[in-house]
Scaffold this motif. Structure first.
Motif, PDB file in Angstrom:
ATOM      1  N   SER A 126       7.988   3.087  -8.294  1.00 46.10           N
ATOM      2  CA  SER A 126       6.834   2.406  -7.701  1.00 46.10           C
ATOM      3  C   SER A 126       5.804   2.057  -8.763  1.00 46.10           C
ATOM      4  CB  SER A 126       6.211   3.306  -6.631  1.00 46.10           C
ATOM      5  OG  SER A 126       7.140   3.619  -5.608  1.00 46.10           O
ATOM      6  N   TYR A 140       2.857  15.328  -3.658  1.00 49.30           N
ATOM      7  CA  TYR A 140       1.603  14.785  -4.147  1.00 49.30           C
ATOM      8  C   TYR A 140       0.716  15.924  -4.644  1.00 49.30           C
ATOM      9  CZ  TYR A 140       3.218  10.666  -1.706  1.00 49.30           C
ATOM     10  OH  TYR A 140       3.968   9.597  -1.277  1.00 49.30           O
ATOM     11  N   PHE A 200       0.901   4.167  -2.835  1.00 45.56           N
ATOM     12  CA  PHE A 200       0.689   5.576  -2.485  1.00 45.56           C
ATOM     13  C   PHE A 200       1.822   6.442  -3.026  1.00 45.56           C
ATOM     14  CE2 PHE A 200       1.043   9.151   0.536  1.00 45.56           C
ATOM     15  CZ  PHE A 200      -0.226   9.701   0.361  1.00 45.56           C
ATOM     16  N   LEU A 226       1.692   7.455  -6.743  1.00 44.08           N
ATOM     17  CA  LEU A 226       0.771   8.525  -7.125  1.00 44.08           C
ATOM     18  C   LEU A 226       1.400   9.909  -6.994  1.00 44.08           C
ATOM     19  CD1 LEU A 226      -2.484   7.204  -5.422  1.00 44.08           C
ATOM     20  CD2 LEU A 226      -1.672   6.776  -7.747  1.00 44.08           C
ATOM     21  N   ALA A 257       0.822  -1.204   0.000  1.00 42.34           N
ATOM     22  CA  ALA A 257       0.000   0.000   0.000  1.00 42.34           C
ATOM     23  C   ALA A 257       0.863   1.264   0.000  1.00 42.34           C
ATOM     24  CB  ALA A 257      -0.928  -0.009   1.212  1.00 42.34           C
ATOM     25  N   ILE A 258       1.985   1.228   0.721  1.00 43.20           N
ATOM     26  CA  ILE A 258       2.879   2.386   0.744  1.00 43.20           C
ATOM     27  C   ILE A 258       3.483   2.628  -0.639  1.00 43.20           C
ATOM     28  CG2 ILE A 258       5.049   3.260   1.700  1.00 43.20           C
ATOM     29  CD1 ILE A 258       4.360   1.809   4.291  1.00 43.20           C
TER      30      ILE A 258
END
Length: 453
Positions: free
Chosen positions: A422, A182, A168, A171, A164-165
């Motif tokens: 990522s 972000y 995130f 993005l 999940a990290i």
């Protein structure tokens, strides 16, 4: 011996009343509480002996040191007393022990969240939530989750949460200093969050460089899987047909490479393939001398003497990378195949031969369907790590053969573009998952067709 009428008519002695055994879940919960009590006792001992032993303080202890010392004594003492009270009640089978344990477990979970919010310390959160969640399942007698909790908690902390990290981070956007920012979230600006995903499929200098790396990685992974299957299946079949007392020896020999570090084995291949290595030393040495003698007698072989005068380009080529992958992952194909073939009923092949099937038909119609689970398992085990391999392409391919693993390492460690790295990771995982699902579906349909026949 004669049995008297009185003894025959007398009722049997009353059996001892059946007693209920101890609840295993509550006993395990009591043991967990005792370990937790020992932990709080240790922290209380540290707090009381800081000036004597010069302990290295934890972040929470630094904050507690700024307040009254009685607060730390009261907090540690209360947690110690709660754990001991719950453990004592559960060990004695008292009804209130379970209630105290549930209250303590809930307080531990809430305390872990508060602790992380205040101190941002991961290990304390990990310890408190692990103990609190385990106690909740034990005290509620949830057998399934009590048994699965250690593995599930491990996967949650070290797989799902990091995943999940990474998503995130994918993005975000890279700044000039290499940090991650972000964009503001809004429905109208939703596409900006996935710019790095679109970048993978975009041109760079007029060329789809990232798609080319994906294609090269997938091709080498598929080719390595096919080669491992081509050489591993006959080897596994031969070992499975050996007498039982010899099979363990051959499996032991297959597993011997695992005793050596993978990096060391890769360096060994580099020593063999380099320009001054074993192969090129023989090529430009004794073989070149022999070719020169032949060329003096037969001028038509002059090209051979000229070719052996230069070392062969063996290292830092796609062939060298494929050789390293094949050598490294061949045992991963042999072992699942052997495990499957060892359980094969060989009388089925004999029956097929008695019914007139030739060797090709026995292989395609009998042996191959029976060994399909081992083929599937071995192919998946080989393909997935081959697709993301890093050490072998980096060392044996150099800068000439760049695969997905090298691209990811470059984005995270050299360019420091974590969002793009990522995004690449998630796309690679999606490709692996899709390939695995398609492969499973195709093999399942093949099995259904075989059963239909």
């Amino acid at each position: 011996m004669a049995v008297t009428t009185e003894s025959r008519l007398s009722p049997p002695p009353a059996s001892a009343p059946m007693t209920r055994g101890r609840d295993a879940f509550l006993q395990v919960a009591a043991i967990v509480l005792l370990f937790q009590a020992a932990f709080w006792a240790f922290l209380l001992f540290r707090w009381a002996t800081f000036s004597r032993f010069n302990w290295t303080p934890y972040p929470a202890e630094l904050v507690l040191a700024q307040a009254s010392p009685l607060i730390a004594y009261g907090l540690y003492g209360l947690l110690l007393a709660g754990a001991l009270a719950g453990a004592a009640g559960l060990l004695r089978g008292a009804g209130w022990g379970r209630a105290v344990g549930l209250v303590y477990a809930a307080a531990t979970l809430v305390g872990g969240l508060i602790y992380y919010a205040l101190f941002r310390e991961f290990y304390g959160l990990l310890l408190l939530t692990a103990v609190g969640g385990f106690l909740c399942f034990l005290l509620t007698r949830n057998a399934a989750w009590s048994l699965a909790y250690p593995a599930a908690f491990w996967l949650l902390v070290f797989f799902i949460v990091p995943l999940a990290i990474v998503f995130f981070v994918s993005l975000g956007e890279r700044t000039r200093l290499g940090t991650v920012t972000y964009p503001p979230f809004s429905l109208s600006n939703l596409g900006a969050l996935f710019d790095d995903y679109a970048r993978v499929f975009s041109r760079v200098g007029g060329d789809f460089i990232y798609l080319r790396i994906f294609g090269r990685s997938a091709w080498l992974a598929l080719l390595n899987t096919a080669l491992c299957l081509l050489f591993g299946f006959p080897l596994a079949y031969w070992i499975a047909r050996q007498p039982a007392h010899r099979r363990n020896l051959w499996i032991f020999l297959v597993m011997i490479p695992f005793w050596t570090n993978f990096l060391v084995r890769t360096y060994a291949w580099m020593l063999i393939l380099r320009d001054s290595g074993l192969i090129n030393s023989a090529w430009t040495g004794s073989f070149h001398d022999a070719a020169t003698v032949i060329a003096t007698q037969l001028p038509a072989f002059g090209w051979l003497a000229e070719a052996t005068a230069r070392p062969l380009p063996l290292l830092y080529t796609p062939g060298a990378v494929l050789l390293g992958l094949f050598y490294g992952y061949l045992p991963f194909m042999v072992l699942p195949l052997y495990s499957n073939l060892e359980k094969t009923n060989w009388t089925l092949l004999e029956a097929a031969a008695d019914l007139g099937a030739n060797a090709r038909q026995r292989f395609l119609r009998v042996l191959l369907p029976l060994s399909l689970p081992g083929i599937i398992a071995g192919s998946i085990i080989v393909f997935i790590p081959s697709l993301g391999a890093y050490v072998t392409p980096d060392l044996m391919g150099g800068a000439k053969v760049s695969l997905l693993g090298n691209l990811l390492q470059q984005q995270f460690m050299t360019v420091r573009d974590w969002p793009f790295g990522s995004a690449l990771s998630f796309i690679m995982m999606a490709v692996m998952l899709a390939a695995t699902l398609v492969y499973f579906r195709a093999t399942a349909e093949a099995e259904r067709r075989q059963e239909g026949r």
